[in-house]
Design an enzyme around this catalytic site. Structure first.
Site, PDB file in Angstrom:
ATOM      1  N   CYS A  34       0.882  -1.066   0.045  1.00 48.61           N
ATOM      2  CA  CYS A  34      -0.210   0.132   0.076  1.00 48.61           C
ATOM      3  C   CYS A  34       1.067   1.130   0.121  1.00 48.61           C
ATOM      4  O   CYS A  34       1.176   1.999   1.073  1.00 48.61           O
ATOM      5  CB  CYS A  34      -0.864   0.041   1.051  1.00 48.61           C
ATOM      6  N   ASN A  63     -30.848   3.265   8.248  1.00 47.53           N
ATOM      7  CA  ASN A  63     -32.386   2.130   8.054  1.00 47.53           C
ATOM      8  C   ASN A  63     -32.630   2.708   6.932  1.00 47.53           C
ATOM      9  O   ASN A  63     -33.858   2.861   6.165  1.00 47.53           O
ATOM     10  CB  ASN A  63     -33.280   2.900   8.918  1.00 47.53           C
TER      11      ASN A  63
END
Length: 433
Positions: A72, A329
């Site tokens: 990385c 939600n």
């Protein structure tokens, strides 16, 4: 996002910029989820900058060693800069042969934690803390282990979200950037829909109608699982069988050959050919499953890490809870959706690939909720993050927003970090007893 959510996000980004003098792309992408970003920055700031067992340059060098296991370069470049700013010896950046023996001794645990944490034993711990001029104290070792796990997992997030460097690093560091993926961070951070971001589903031979029905089918399966749960409980034997089945099936999802590592990164790696090997190897029947009930984060890991490196346990615990419980939600265009089963399936699937089993979880849910393209993505991001491609990112949940896919990446990152810590802390506990 709600207006007050945007204000909160802006304040947090301003605060981060004034603290560290930079606003990196990781922070910008995570800022879609302000509550999470706050606990992430708090724990990262604590482990890198606050009082702790390790000197500051050591902390950044350990981050470089961890990020190098997954090639990385984004994180390596960032910490090369920080290492020098905190008074690190420039010569160490020439490679592992230039660093003190104490740091070199971390190579083995870095390698195992990154790729096969289940192989870590109390003997590895004893070797590091045994008396002698290069030994590690237990508090120092815990600080190092937390940093290693943090940066292995953060490499997963960087590759999984396709985060690119925000600027060219100072050429004098001698680290050349390796190309990352072609995502646009602005698309992720602004949460443009997949359709708006010139990565339309049709590129993959899938119509919008197909991906919509895919979404409806997923919601239907979630609803059915909730209802079934109220009707019947599977026996313990059945639950164990489902775990073994899922663990073995994860073998078939995707496996890569060893990578060729660029010389810029390989200077920080010992044994570059060592990578992830499936926990559940074909033909092995008696696998040493880590039963989560025998050594949990809540009852064991948390108190040990907090005792040896004060307060980090609280910060990590808050971060794990935050990402696990985070929900708006919503699912794509649907509102008022309970996403608990889906979040739990994502988290537990990562632990399943690391051989960690929850007795009270029905792994049949994983199979019902995570389709194959998503499993391929999860396994790649978690086990071989440097192999993640934009095509993998695009190929699952085509109707979902970028913010929802970033949320998936946050869950994968934290599940991975917790799995690594559980194995390392269990080995330290065994050493102590």
């Amino acid at each position: 996002m709600q207006a007050n959510g945007l204000d909160e996000r802006t304040n947090l980004l301003v605060e981060e910029y004034s603290t560290s003098g930079r606003l990196d792309n990781i922070t910008q992408v995570m800022s879609i989820h302000t509550q999470y970003l706050e606990s992430f920055l708090r724990s990262q700031f604590y482990m890198l900058r606050m009082d702790g067992p390790l000197p500051l340059p050591y902390r950044h060098y350990i981050a470089i060693m961890a990020a190098a296991r997954h090639q990385c370069s984004y994180l390596i470049n960032m910490h090369v800069d920080e290492f020098l700013k905190t008074g690190g010896i420039a010569e160490w950046l020439n490679g592992l042969e230039y660093i003190p023996q104490r740091l070199k001794n971390l190579n083995e645990i870095n390698k195992l934690l990154a790729h096969r944490p289940w192989l870590i034993t109390k003997e590895h711990i004893q070797k590091l803390v045994k008396t002698g001029e290069n030994n590690w104290s237990l508090p120092e070792l815990v600080h190092a282990v937390v940093l290693l796990a943090h940066y292995h997992a953060l490499a997963s997030f960087v590759f999984g979200s396709g985060i690119n460097p925000e600027r060219d690093p100072d050429a004098s560091t001698g680290v050349r950037l390796i190309a990352v993926n072609n995502f646009c961070v602005c698309d992720l951070a602004n949460d443009n829909n997949i359709e708006n971001a010139s990565l339309t589903s049709s590129n993959f031979g899938v119509s919008i109608a197909d991906s919509l029905s895919e979404l409806e089918a997923l919601m239907e399966r979630m609803k059915r699982l909730q209802e079934d749960k109220e009707d019947e409980e599977a026996s313990q034997e059945e639950m164990a069988t489902r775990f073994e089945k899922e663990k073995k099936e994860s073998l078939l999802v995707i496996t890569f050959d060893d990578d060729i590592v660029s010389t810029d990164v390989s200077r920080y790696i010992e044994d570059p050919g060592f990578g992830y090997k499936d926990f559940a190897r074909r033909g092995e029947d008696h696998l040493p499953t880590f039963r989560a009930q025998d050594y949990t984060w809540e009852n064991h890991g948390f108190s040990l890490v907090n005792r040896l490196y004060s307060d980090i346990g609280h910060l990590l615990d808050e971060k794990f809870r935050m990402v696990y419980n985070l929900t708006y939600n919503t699912m794509a265009t649907h509102e008022d959706v309970d996403t608990t089963t889906l979040r739990r399936a994502l988290f537990n699937y990562v632990h399943c690939m690391y051989g960690i089993r929850y007795d009270d979880y029905d792994y049949g849910e994983v199979n019902q909720l995570l389709e194959r393209s998503l499993k391929v993505y999860i396994k790649t991001v978690t086990c071989y993050p440097e192999r993640t491609t934009k095509r993998m990112y695009d190929s699952y949940w085509r109707q979902f927003k970028h913010s929802e896919k970033v949320h998936v990446n946050l869950l994968l990152m934290e599940a991975r970090m917790q799995a690594e810590l559980l194995y390392a802390l269990r080995a330290i506990t065994r050493h102590l007893t």
